[in-house]
Every structure is written in C-alpha cells, then in structure tokens.
Design an enzyme around this catalytic site. Structure first.
Site, PDB file in Angstrom:
ATOM      1  N   GLU A 299      -5.113  -2.172   4.915  1.00  9.97           N
ATOM      2  CA  GLU A 299      -4.700  -2.844   6.140  1.00  9.97           C
ATOM      3  C   GLU A 299      -5.820  -3.664   6.781  1.00  9.97           C
ATOM      4  O   GLU A 299      -5.568  -4.453   7.691  1.00  9.97           O
ATOM      5  CB  GLU A 299      -4.196  -1.809   7.159  1.00  9.97           C
TER       6      GLU A 299
ATOM      7  N   TRP B 248     -12.053  23.604  11.818  1.00 12.17           N
ATOM      8  CA  TRP B 248     -11.805  22.461  10.951  1.00 12.17           C
ATOM      9  C   TRP B 248     -12.899  22.351   9.892  1.00 12.17           C
ATOM     10  O   TRP B 248     -14.093  22.459  10.196  1.00 12.17           O
ATOM     11  CB  TRP B 248     -11.763  21.168  11.770  1.00 12.17           C
TER      12      TRP B 248
ATOM     13  N   THR C 198       0.840  -1.181   0.000  1.00  9.98           N
ATOM     14  CA  THR C 198       0.000   0.000   0.000  1.00  9.98           C
ATOM     15  C   THR C 198       0.882   1.239   0.000  1.00  9.98           C
ATOM     16  O   THR C 198       1.907   1.282   0.686  1.00  9.98           O
ATOM     17  CB  THR C 198      -0.940   0.002   1.223  1.00  9.98           C
TER      18      THR C 198
ATOM     19  N   LYS D 114      -7.781  23.297   7.956  1.00  7.27           N
ATOM     20  CA  LYS D 114      -7.889  24.153   9.135  1.00  7.27           C
ATOM     21  C   LYS D 114      -7.810  25.609   8.693  1.00  7.27           C
ATOM     22  O   LYS D 114      -6.782  26.082   8.226  1.00  7.27           O
ATOM     23  CB  LYS D 114      -6.777  23.850  10.134  1.00  7.27           C
TER      24      LYS D 114
END
Length: 559
Positions: free
Chosen positions: A335, A450, A188, A445
């Site tokens: 994963e 956010w 990956t 940000k």
C-alpha cells in the site's frame, strides 16, 4: 487558512509529473548503457526508448485507449520494463499480475481490475487458457515468448510480442495529461478474503522515484546505488513494481539486468558475469541464494542488497556479511508504493561499535524524505517517540495508495483518522528510527504479556545450527498462547527444544526477552511455508502446527 496563489502566465506549461519524464532522462545520460535479459537479450538505452515507442504503437493499434487496463503475466524481463513505461505513458493502467497466486485468485484480480488486454508469457499458457472462459472484460491477448517463432491458441490473439514490435513504428508522441491519472494497479493478499487492489498515479510514482533516488544515492552512510552501479532486481516486477527501483534505475541510466524466472544457481552466474553491484529481495530469497551450490566459497564483496518485505534478522545479516554482502534493511508494504524508511546511520551511530551499527542496520530505519511516521495507540492518540512505547505504525506520504480499488469500506479502515494504518506494531525513537516489533495479527499473548515473534526469530537465528526460523503463537489452555518455533537447520546440524532454551538463556539474563518467551515446543522441517511473494506464511504455519499437535507428531521437540 489564507494562502497566496499567483496565477501563472497564460503560456506557462504546467509540466505534469508523468512517467514519461523518467524515461527521457536515462538515455540522456547514458545512451550506450545496457539493459540485459538473462543470456538472451542485450541492448542500449537508445534502443530501449525506441522499443517503448514501438510497444506504444502496438498497444494503440490493438485498440488500447486511455483509461483501459492492460495486464501482464511475465517473469522479470526487458519486456516487463518496457510495459512499465509504455502502458502508463499512453494513458492506460498497467496491471501487474501476481503469477504465484492461485488460478482462482488470478481470475478474481483480472475481473476485478477490468483488464481489457493481457500480455501472456508462453510459460503461463495452460494457466491462462484454463481461466480464459471465465474472464469477463478481456478482449485481446498478446503472446510473450523468448522464442519469436512461438505460436499459441489464445482468445483474441493480436500476435507475438517481438513480431509485432518489429513491424511497429519507432516514434510515438506521448501526450501530456493529468498527473493524477492512475498509472498502475496490482493486488495484495491478506489472511482472509479476496486480494485487494491498490493503485498509484503518475504523480505518486514520480515522487516515489525521486525520493528513492535521493535515498539510495545521497545518504553517505548507506550509499547503495549511483549511476555507475549495475542493478539486478530479485524482487518480482509484479510485486510493487519491483519496489519501484526499475523506475529509479531507468531515470539514472543505470545498467539493468533482468533474470527471468528466479533460479539461485543462474542468479549467482548473472551476478558474476554482469558484475552486479546492487539488488533487493526478501530474506527468504537471500537464504535461497546463499544456499546455492554456485555461491559456496564465493566472495560477494561489492554487492549491496536492500532487504525488505519481512524483518531482517541478525543471523542472516551476519551470514551475508561473512560472504562480503552489504545488507541494509528497509521498510514498506504494497500500500505504500513501497518505500517508507531505510537504515540510515547518523554520525552518532557511525561513531559507535560495529555491533551497534549492525543492530541499527537491521531495523526498519528512518523515514525517507517526505514521509511522516507516528505510533498510534488503540484509542487514536499518539505514543511518545521514546523507543519503548509500542503501538500501531501509521503513515502519511505523497505516494501512499489512496484506497483499495472498489472497496470503500476497507479503504476507510485503511485511512481511519487521516493516517494510513499499517497493521504493524512498532516503536519510534528520538533519532527517528522505526523498529517493527510484529504484525498486529502475529503478536503472541501469553499469560497477559505480549511477545514479539520477530524478536524471537532474530535471537533464534543467531544459533549456528539455524538456517531459517519462523515463530508463531499457538493456543495454550493455561497461558492463552505460547510461542512455537519452526526451524530449518543447516546440513548435518541438530537442535532440540532443550538446546534452544540453553541458547536463549543468555538473552533472558541480558534483558532482551523474558523467560516465558522461550518456546517450549519446536519442530524442524526442510522448508518453511511462504506466501506468493516469499514472506513467511504464518497463517499456514499455525494451521500446520495445530495439525501436528492434534496428531501427536513425533518430530515435535518439547521441553
């Protein structure tokens, strides 16, 4: 903890969870069902089992032994499916090479995985011949081709696949061995550094297959694949085993259709000819399909698709629905093998409005059986499942990779605190729904607040002129960062920053976003950069935007 363990009978067989047990099931149910490769190959499950045995004989005759790593460089094919079974079933490890990586990255992964034998599609001969002198562990090669008479100059060439298969025996006594033996590995890629090797054992893959089968076929609100469906993957087999679905399809004896190299026009033709009813892909591949000439005006009614890899936005969901395609979002990563959650709709949601059902179908969904999910704060404590508090999504499940191959420090970081860290910012609500808000590295940000790039992409995608969108944060001297929207527009459509602001104003008034989340600058392009597995390449996008801004490009539209 004191538990009770009763010793088994001396002659009891432990029946380890091995991939071979998945193979034996399909032909038991549907011996005459077909496995199809493009318009070139078509055979039954009975023949498939025989061919898996033939391949096992070819590999062992070539010197492959338990524990060896066997690599494959191929497009999606019946050959790949045969390798997904034969290689791990003889106790070897299957390395599915991402052929879309750069030659340097492919070379790194092959040396790092310690590949011993490589099956190479003739289309990749120039690539393989260029890196072959630098391979440190490969001893033999085997040629794959759609034309059995093909030949090639390859170091350590054993022969051509079909020719060797024709000469091989049709029986192989696949042994039992420890279910915790590694079965597969692949690499990956991240934004920095070399690709990382993940790996999965027989036990993990069997448990993942069983959980996925129960999720796809047993959840009435999103029943996606049963034994009578026709399955065609549109996620590469080199990427997380095509999300593990070929193992499910084979276990159930489902008709399987493998398209080779992805060509949108041919994919539509295969769908029509083979009566495909279930597939899976990332959003960009679906965009490609819907834009194909062969897809225009077509009613795709009855086609069920899982969308994963990237967030499913409402614009794409509505566009697919208008064509008759049932989309269902799911969540996972390399994963995680990959399935973690899917958009299950409980009785409460099914009783709601069509708009509410649609909103939940595009979320990451509810964790599938055997998966634990939680939201972790920066200090390692857990956030409440209130649907509002954001934090990093962390996971536990029987099939999560236990680390990165030969990367102990990165493995410890992945599993810090005994939970797998996804790197995704998310919320969890009281119904169990995971809502991915952004990647930690992609959250914007601005002025101390956010902003979720995924939320913005979803809202922008609803503009009728927008075919595809990516939002990234770019440096701003006053606010720290500001959102920047990169757009691909529909034919003959136009959109500037002012018109986009007008489109987003109602969402501000409704409280979906704050006014400072509206991009003050956009650019329209013909194509948005993608990674090797079809995801938006936001690192590349940020670099391109910086270059355009520095050059004062005229195609940037600014409020």
């Amino acid at each position: 903890m004191q538990t009770r363990i009763i010793p088994p009978a001396d002659n009891a067989h432990p029946c380890p969870l091995l991939i071979k047990r998945l193979l034996l099931s399909g032909s038991r149910y549907e011996r005459t069902r077909e496995i199809v490769y493009r318009d070139q190959v078509r055979y039954s499950y009975a023949t498939f089992n025989e061919r898996v045995a033939r391949l096992a004989n070819v590999l062992t005759t070539a010197g492959v032994r338990p524990g060896d790593t066997v690599a494959v460089m191929d497009w999606d094919s019946h050959r790949y499916l045969e390798c997904m079974f034969a290689v791990p079933m003889i106790g070897a490890v299957l390395h599915t090479i991402n052929v879309r990586l750069s030659p340097e990255q492919i070379l790194y992964t092959m040396n790092h995985a310690e590949d011993r034998l490589v099956l190479v599609n003739a289309e990749f001969l120039p690539l393989y011949q260029a890196i072959a002198p630098h391979l440190t562990t490969v001893e033999k090669t085997l040629l794959l081709s759609d034309h059995p008479e093909a030949s090639a100059e390859l170091p350590g060439l054993v022969g051509e696949y079909e020719s060797l298969m024709a000469e091989a025996g049709t029986r192989y006594d696949f042994p039992d061995f420890d279910e915790n033996s590694v079965a597969t590995t692949f690499y990956t890629t991240g934004t920095t550094g070399n690709p990382k090797g993940v790996y999965f054992t027989h036990r993990q893959l069997v448990l993942h297959t069983l959980a996925m089968a129960s999720t796809l076929g047993s959840m009435d609100s999103v029943r996606l694949m049963g034994s009578d469906d026709v399955y065609m993957p549109i996620t590469p087999m080199f990427h997380v085993h095509a999300w593990g679905v070929p193992y499910v399809a084979t276990m159930l004896g489902v008709k399987q259709v493998y398209p080779g190299r992805y060509d949108p026009e041919f994919l539509v033709e295969l769908w029509r000819r083979e009566k495909v009813s279930f597939s899976h892909c990332v959003p960009t591949i679906l965009q490609m399909l819907l834009g194909a000439k062969a897809a225009q005006g077509v009613d795709f009614g009855g086609w069920k698709l899982i969308i994963g890899g990237s967030a499913l936005n409402r614009g794409l969901y509505d566009a697919a629905k208008a064509c008759g395609i049932q989309l269902t979002a799911a969540y996972g990563m390399s994963e995680t093998c990959p399935l973690i959650s899917g958009a299950y709709l409980n009785e409460e949601l099914r009783a709601g409005s069509e708009d509410e059902r649609s909103r939940y179908r595009i979320k990451a969904g509810v964790p599938v059986p055997l998966v634990e999910a939680a939201i972790m704060n920066e200090d390692g404590t857990f956030a409440p499942a209130d649907g509002e508090t954001q934090g990093e999504l962390v996971l536990r499940a029987p099939w999560l990779t236990q680390g990165y191959f030969r990367e102990p420090e990165k493995s410890e970081a992945l599993w810090a605190g005994g939970w797998m860290h996804t790197g995704d910012v998310a919320t969890l609500d009281d119904m169990g729904f995971i809502d991915i808000r952004d990647r930690l590295k992609d959250v914007i940000k601005t002025g101390g607040e956010w902003i979720s790039s995924l939320d913005l992409e979803d809202l922008i995608s609803r503009h009728p002129a927008v075919r595809e969108v990516a939002v990234v944060g770019v440096p701003d001297p006053q606010w720290g960062e500001r959102p920047f929207a990169l757009l691909v527009l529909r034919p003959d459509a136009a959109l500037d920053a002012r018109a986009l602001k007008d489109h987003l104003k109602p969402f501000v008034e409704q409280g979906h976003i704050n006014k400072w989340a509206i991009p003050s600058q956009i650019a329209t392009v013909t194509e948005i950069p993608k990674t090797s597995v079809g995801k938006l390449d936001k690192k590349r996008i940020r670099q391109d935007v910086a270059t355009w801004q520095a050059a004062g490009s005229t195609f940037l539209s600014t409020l």
